[in-house]
Design a protein around this motif. Structure first.
Motif, PDB file in Angstrom:
ATOM      1  N   GLN A 181       0.813  -1.219   0.000  1.00 10.82           N
ATOM      2  CA  GLN A 181       0.000   0.000   0.000  1.00 10.82           C
ATOM      3  C   GLN A 181       0.843   1.264   0.000  1.00 10.82           C
ATOM      4  O   GLN A 181       0.487   2.255  -0.644  1.00 10.82           O
ATOM      5  N   GLU A 182       1.970   1.238   0.701  1.00 10.91           N
ATOM      6  CA  GLU A 182       2.763   2.456   0.870  1.00 10.91           C
ATOM      7  C   GLU A 182       3.864   2.626  -0.166  1.00 10.91           C
ATOM      8  O   GLU A 182       4.239   3.750  -0.496  1.00 10.91           O
ATOM      9  N   ASN A 183       4.378   1.525  -0.684  1.00  8.13           N
ATOM     10  CA  ASN A 183       5.558   1.610  -1.552  1.00  8.13           C
ATOM     11  C   ASN A 183       5.304   1.241  -3.002  1.00  8.13           C
ATOM     12  O   ASN A 183       6.206   1.290  -3.824  1.00  8.13           O
ATOM     13  N   ALA A 184       4.091   0.870  -3.309  1.00 10.22           N
ATOM     14  CA  ALA A 184       3.783   0.534  -4.700  1.00 10.22           C
ATOM     15  C   ALA A 184       2.511   1.251  -5.147  1.00 10.22           C
ATOM     16  O   ALA A 184       1.529   0.626  -5.521  1.00 10.22           O
ATOM     17  N   PRO A 185       2.506   2.601  -5.078  1.00  5.54           N
ATOM     18  CA  PRO A 185       1.277   3.342  -5.396  1.00  5.54           C
ATOM     19  C   PRO A 185       0.803   3.136  -6.816  1.00  5.54           C
ATOM     20  O   PRO A 185      -0.392   3.143  -7.085  1.00  5.54           O
ATOM     21  N   ASN A 186       1.740   2.959  -7.772  1.00  2.69           N
ATOM     22  CA  ASN A 186       1.311   2.776  -9.152  1.00  2.69           C
ATOM     23  C   ASN A 186       0.643   1.415  -9.345  1.00  2.69           C
ATOM     24  O   ASN A 186      -0.384   1.292  -9.979  1.00  2.69           O
ATOM     25  N   SER A 187       1.266   0.383  -8.778  1.00  2.00           N
ATOM     26  CA  SER A 187       0.716  -0.941  -8.997  1.00  2.00           C
ATOM     27  C   SER A 187      -0.543  -1.178  -8.189  1.00  2.00           C
ATOM     28  O   SER A 187      -1.231  -2.158  -8.389  1.00  2.00           O
ATOM     29  N   MET A 188      -0.877  -0.286  -7.230  1.00  2.06           N
ATOM     30  CA  MET A 188      -2.125  -0.431  -6.490  1.00  2.06           C
ATOM     31  C   MET A 188      -3.325  -0.292  -7.413  1.00  2.06           C
ATOM     32  O   MET A 188      -4.427  -0.712  -7.079  1.00  2.06           O
ATOM     33  N   ASP A 189      -3.131   0.312  -8.573  1.00 10.51           N
ATOM     34  CA  ASP A 189      -4.199   0.384  -9.572  1.00 10.51           C
ATOM     35  C   ASP A 189      -4.244  -0.864 -10.440  1.00 10.51           C
ATOM     36  O   ASP A 189      -5.110  -0.990 -11.291  1.00 10.51           O
ATOM     37  N   ASP A 190      -3.290  -1.749 -10.223  1.00  5.90           N
ATOM     38  CA  ASP A 190      -3.118  -2.922 -11.087  1.00  5.90           C
ATOM     39  C   ASP A 190      -3.176  -4.199 -10.249  1.00  5.90           C
ATOM     40  O   ASP A 190      -2.135  -4.739  -9.842  1.00  5.90           O
ATOM     41  N   PRO A 191      -4.375  -4.707  -9.963  1.00  3.45           N
ATOM     42  CA  PRO A 191      -4.472  -5.892  -9.105  1.00  3.45           C
ATOM     43  C   PRO A 191      -3.775  -7.119  -9.666  1.00  3.45           C
ATOM     44  O   PRO A 191      -3.276  -7.944  -8.896  1.00  3.45           O
ATOM     45  N   LEU A 192      -3.707  -7.255 -10.985  1.00  2.13           N
ATOM     46  CA  LEU A 192      -2.976  -8.387 -11.546  1.00  2.13           C
ATOM     47  C   LEU A 192      -1.501  -8.315 -11.175  1.00  2.13           C
ATOM     48  O   LEU A 192      -0.860  -9.333 -10.886  1.00  2.13           O
ATOM     49  N   ASP A 193      -0.957  -7.094 -11.156  1.00  2.00           N
ATOM     50  CA  ASP A 193       0.449  -6.911 -10.821  1.00  2.00           C
ATOM     51  C   ASP A 193       0.677  -7.137  -9.328  1.00  2.00           C
ATOM     52  O   ASP A 193       1.666  -7.769  -8.926  1.00  2.00           O
ATOM     53  N   ILE A 194      -0.228  -6.623  -8.495  1.00  2.00           N
ATOM     54  CA  ILE A 194      -0.107  -6.822  -7.051  1.00  2.00           C
ATOM     55  C   ILE A 194      -0.129  -8.307  -6.711  1.00  2.00           C
ATOM     56  O   ILE A 194       0.711  -8.814  -5.955  1.00  2.00           O
ATOM     57  N   LEU A 195      -1.094  -9.024  -7.283  1.00  2.00           N
ATOM     58  CA  LEU A 195      -1.213 -10.446  -7.004  1.00  2.00           C
ATOM     59  C   LEU A 195      -0.006 -11.224  -7.531  1.00  2.00           C
ATOM     60  O   LEU A 195       0.402 -12.232  -6.948  1.00  2.00           O
ATOM     61  N   HIS A 196       0.564 -10.740  -8.638  1.00  2.00           N
ATOM     62  CA  HIS A 196       1.788 -11.365  -9.154  1.00  2.00           C
ATOM     63  C   HIS A 196       2.907 -11.230  -8.133  1.00  2.00           C
ATOM     64  O   HIS A 196       3.670 -12.187  -7.880  1.00  2.00           O
ATOM     65  N   ASP A 197       3.041 -10.054  -7.499  1.00  2.00           N
ATOM     66  CA  ASP A 197       4.066  -9.850  -6.481  1.00  2.00           C
ATOM     67  C   ASP A 197       3.777 -10.677  -5.228  1.00  2.00           C
ATOM     68  O   ASP A 197       4.703 -11.123  -4.538  1.00  2.00           O
ATOM     69  N   CYS A 198       2.491 -10.872  -4.934  1.00  2.00           N
ATOM     70  CA  CYS A 198       2.133 -11.697  -3.775  1.00  2.00           C
ATOM     71  C   CYS A 198       2.586 -13.138  -3.941  1.00  2.00           C
ATOM     72  O   CYS A 198       2.768 -13.865  -2.948  1.00  2.00           O
ATOM     73  N   MET A 199       2.779 -13.544  -5.182  1.00  2.00           N
ATOM     74  CA  MET A 199       3.199 -14.917  -5.452  1.00  2.00           C
ATOM     75  C   MET A 199       4.717 -15.096  -5.323  1.00  2.00           C
ATOM     76  O   MET A 199       5.228 -16.211  -5.436  1.00  2.00           O
ATOM     77  N   ARG A 200       5.428 -13.999  -5.066  1.00  2.00           N
ATOM     78  CA  ARG A 200       6.893 -14.086  -4.942  1.00  2.00           C
ATOM     79  C   ARG A 200       7.389 -13.235  -3.772  1.00  2.00           C
ATOM     80  O   ARG A 200       8.314 -12.448  -3.908  1.00  2.00           O
ATOM     81  N   LEU A 201       6.753 -13.396  -2.642  1.00  2.00           N
ATOM     82  CA  LEU A 201       7.109 -12.615  -1.452  1.00  2.00           C
ATOM     83  C   LEU A 201       8.567 -12.811  -1.057  1.00  2.00           C
ATOM     84  O   LEU A 201       9.211 -11.892  -0.538  1.00  2.00           O
ATOM     85  N   ASP A 202       9.104 -14.008  -1.306  1.00  2.00           N
ATOM     86  CA  ASP A 202      10.474 -14.288  -0.884  1.00  2.00           C
ATOM     87  C   ASP A 202      11.501 -13.444  -1.626  1.00  2.00           C
ATOM     88  O   ASP A 202      12.640 -13.280  -1.167  1.00  2.00           O
ATOM     89  N   THR A 203      11.110 -12.883  -2.779  1.00  2.00           N
ATOM     90  CA  THR A 203      12.035 -12.015  -3.523  1.00  2.00           C
ATOM     91  C   THR A 203      11.903 -10.551  -3.120  1.00  2.00           C
ATOM     92  O   THR A 203      12.711  -9.721  -3.534  1.00  2.00           O
ATOM     93  N   LEU A 204      10.890 -10.241  -2.299  1.00  2.00           N
ATOM     94  CA  LEU A 204      10.624  -8.850  -1.932  1.00  2.00           C
ATOM     95  C   LEU A 204      10.914  -8.558  -0.462  1.00  2.00           C
ATOM     96  O   LEU A 204      11.211  -7.417  -0.106  1.00  2.00           O
ATOM     97  N   PHE A 205      10.797  -9.568   0.394  1.00  2.00           N
ATOM     98  CA  PHE A 205      10.893  -9.335   1.830  1.00  2.00           C
ATOM     99  C   PHE A 205      11.910 -10.280   2.471  1.00  2.00           C
ATOM    100  O   PHE A 205      12.110 -11.406   2.015  1.00  2.00           O
ATOM    101  N   THR A 206      12.524  -9.784   3.543  1.00  2.00           N
ATOM    102  CA  THR A 206      13.416 -10.642   4.341  1.00  2.00           C
ATOM    103  C   THR A 206      12.663 -11.244   5.519  1.00  2.00           C
ATOM    104  O   THR A 206      12.965 -12.355   5.950  1.00  2.00           O
TER     105      THR A 206
END
Length: 367
Positions: free
Chosen positions: A309-334
């Protein structure tokens, strides 16, 4: 997409000559098309440009008849002879039969180019101008029953607009690579073109698909359009150096003027549902509690969603993109939820993506 030129009709003098003075219309300007006029052509077609100039095209009957049964039937009728003559054809141009077409010259050019320059500019992959270039050809291919040409044009349009989620992801990956290439250039251009000049433009795709029966590309085109601001106008951004700076930094635009009221209503309806779908990601994907009671798992879930919500304001308009990132949390978070929860999030995100893609026709009222 350029509108068809209105048909011209021959005027006739009024019987009320005692009340009105008849003024003959000015002589029509005419010209030969620079590339579609062949010395060995067997027929001359002519049509009016949007500017009122009659343009002549000398082409081959055999080429036209091979592709169009309607035109073949037309040429099977003996030409009209001049009054009082048994051999002289009534209307000729440059020594061959002359046919005045009811279509605009721009449409005729697009149509004939498909036969005489099949590898031309209309076939560049991801060219944002493709719908504009082929609109006239597709219209006349349908009118004159050139089925092979019609199918070929539709296939080229479909190649630029995904019909499956896998195709959408493949195009998304290509767009990311292109964007990275352009970001490395000070001018924002690669090969003299901005990023926006190398990716399909949605509004013209919607127009040609709606007008000429190509529903297969509408869901992807509407979804792409829903990600754009109405301020990001194709023509306005190219009108002056002051607005072209947006293109330099990778802005995407649309030809908003081509959309009609129904298109805009569909777009607004879809954007509203997509926004709701995005909000639901927080509850449907990250909301469930950890079934194993792992300490800190709930906080990790909430932190992941807060990050989106705070760091991806552009992709918040793109649910397909958000859900794509949700499928690879290990590449985004420690700091991740437990392994089981991370796997559940991946499965749920993938499921929600598939559901959203299948529902796009309903989201944009295309059914």
């Amino acid at each position: 997409m350029p509108p068809s030129s209105p048909l011209s009709s021959a005027g006739s003098s009024s019987s009320d000559t005692d009340s009105y003075t008849y003024t003959a219309p000015p002589e029509q300007t005419s010209e030969r098309h620079p590339t579609l006029y062949f010395d060995d052509g067997t027929v001359v077609l002519s049509a009016l440009t949007q500017g009122g100039v009659r343009q002549h095209f000398r082409v081959h009957k055999s080429v036209l008849c091979r592709h169009s049964p309607v035109i073949a039937d037309m040429f099977s009728i003996p030409p009209l002879l001049a009054a009082g003559s048994l051999t002289c054809i009534a209307e000729t141009y440059d020594g061959v039969v002359h046919v005045q077409m009811p279509d605009s010259a721009e449409e005729v050019i697009s149509f004939l180019t498909m036969f005489y320059d099949p590898l031309g500019t209309a076939y560049k992959r991801f060219d944002p101008n493709t719908p504009v270039l082929v609109e006239g050809a597709l219209k006349l291919a349908m009118k004159y029953e050139c089925e092979a040409l019609r199918q070929r044009l539709i296939e080229n349009l479909e190649a630029d607009w995904p019909q499956t989620l896998a195709q959408w992801d493949a195009r998304r990956a290509e767009a990311i690579i292109l964007r990275s290439e352009h970001s490395l250039q000070l001018t924002g251009k690669v090969g003299g073109r901005y990023l926006d000049d190398r990716l399909p433009e949605p509004a013209s795709a919607i127009r040609i698909a709606s007008d000429h029966g190509v529903p297969s590309i509408l869901p992807a085109a509407f979804y792409q359009l829903a990600l754009l601001s109405t301020d990001a106008d194709w023509d306005a951004y190219r009108a002056s150096p002051g607005t072209s700076k947006h293109l330099r930094f990778g802005a995407r635009t649309a030809r908003w003027r081509l959309l009609d009221k129904r298109d805009l209503m569909r777009l607004v309806h879809g954007q509203k549902l997509l926004a709701g779908y995005t909000r639901a990601v927080g509850t449907d994907v990250f909301g469930p509690r950890c079934q194993r009671g792992v300490k800190g798992c709930t906080k990790a879930r909430n932190d992941c969603w807060k990050y989106f919500q705070e760091n991806a304001p552009n992709s918040m308009d793109d649910p397909l993109d958000i859900l794509h990132d949700c499928m690879r949390l290990d590449t985004l978070f420690t700091e991740l939820p437990c392994a089981a929860c991370t796997a559940e999030i991946t499965v749920m995100a993938e499921k929600k993506r598939r559901e959203l893609w299948r529902s796009l026709p309903a989201v944009f009222n295309l059914q």
